[in-house]
Design an enzyme around this catalytic site. Sequence first.
Site, short mmCIF file in Angstrom:
data_model
loop_
_atom_site.label_atom_id
_atom_site.label_comp_id
_atom_site.label_asym_id
_atom_site.label_seq_id
_atom_site.Cartn_x
_atom_site.Cartn_y
_atom_site.Cartn_z
N TYR A 136 -14.84 -2.60 -0.66
CA TYR A 136 -15.72 -3.60 -0.06
C TYR A 136 -17.18 -3.15 -0.03
CZ TYR A 136 -11.50 -6.00 1.61
OH TYR A 136 -10.31 -6.66 1.69
N LYS A 187 -2.27 3.97 -3.31
CA LYS A 187 -1.68 3.77 -4.63
C LYS A 187 -2.03 4.97 -5.51
CE LYS A 187 0.06 0.66 -6.50
NZ LYS A 187 1.50 0.50 -6.88
N ASP A 220 2.31 -0.93 -2.00
CA ASP A 220 3.19 -2.05 -2.29
C ASP A 220 4.56 -1.86 -1.64
OD1 ASP A 220 3.55 0.10 -4.00
OD2 ASP A 220 3.94 -1.11 -5.78
N ASP A 244 -6.59 -4.26 5.09
CA ASP A 244 -6.87 -5.67 5.29
C ASP A 244 -5.61 -6.50 5.01
OD1 ASP A 244 -8.16 -8.07 5.66
OD2 ASP A 244 -9.64 -7.78 4.08
N ASP A 248 -2.59 -8.06 8.03
CA ASP A 248 -2.30 -9.49 8.13
C ASP A 248 -0.82 -9.76 7.94
OD1 ASP A 248 -4.94 -9.98 8.56
OD2 ASP A 248 -5.22 -11.33 6.87
#
Length: 350
Positions: A136, A187, A220, A244, A248
């Site tokens: 970001y 990852k 994942d 992020d 959620d």
Amino acid sequence: MTTLLLLPGDGIGPEVTAQAARIAKALTPDITLDERDFGGISFDRHGAPITDEAVAAAIAADAVLMGAVGGPKWAGVARQSRPEAGLLRLRKEMQVFANLRPALCFDALADASSLKRELVAGLDIMIVRELTGGVYFGEPRGIETLPDGQRRGFDTQVYTTSEIERVSRVAFELARGRRNKVHSAEKSNVMESGLLWREVVTDLHKREYADVQLEHILADNAAMQLVRAPTQFDVLLTDNLFGDILSDAAAQLTGSLGMLPSAALGEAGRPGLYEPIHGSAPDIAGQGVANPLAAILSFEMALRWSLNRPAEADRLYRAVETALANGARTRDLGGQLSTVEMGDAVLAAL
């Protein structure tokens, strides 16, 4: 004098923060409440998603409680002037690098989760998301036109050792006061930044936190495990992007996005930034039906982490728990209470 700065924002933000303000006035009448424009409304009134004056007020406050920002009204605004750009600036100026996102399932809401009760009963996860680095904020970034006429968008995922270490310390310290277990999600199998993340977390754990159980997990797989067996997690440590997304996903386990607060913390002595993790929900804004509990519980976190009022924080948490146990429900939880009526229910429980 203790000051709480309110940044109501856009959409349902003003509606839910108003209920948190009611709670603050009743529970801690000695705390001074200040309020400034933030997000799209700030752009409309002042030409910027957050003004220099609002940033200065945030840095000077003891804690900051915001609502939510953004909406389709500002979709065509230049990226640097969008409401979300104001939020990124606020986080950077306040130097809050550790985002604490609890995913708690109140017993009264176990049947409201999208998962079966037996999977979410007793759920208590603390997601620790790095907040001021990663993709970001990485440079270079942009959209360019190639010689053949195609357009290419690019962002840069970048982390330094110190950025990873400081947020990892927050996660390990939190785990020591909880169930003493940290999952670190990245990852590392396909990303160099993920590999560095794993190496730095491993080294810090070996040097300073060997008493805490550490497990590395690919992001994942973490997403899959959150919906397969979420109670296995205690503290989940992630970078900005994966945090992020995963927070959620974890929020939905609790029954509604309207239930989840968050805290963004920096170094000791600096004000924290507190906000519900839901968005501005323009589709229901102005209808008085939004769930204010995430905003109210964000104030509970502010009491605990920035305002040094743990007794009041405990009282407020119990009041929310009692209100839910008594059947108080907004529409997102399957009930009929309005935003104000849910605030009333918490005040009554106090």
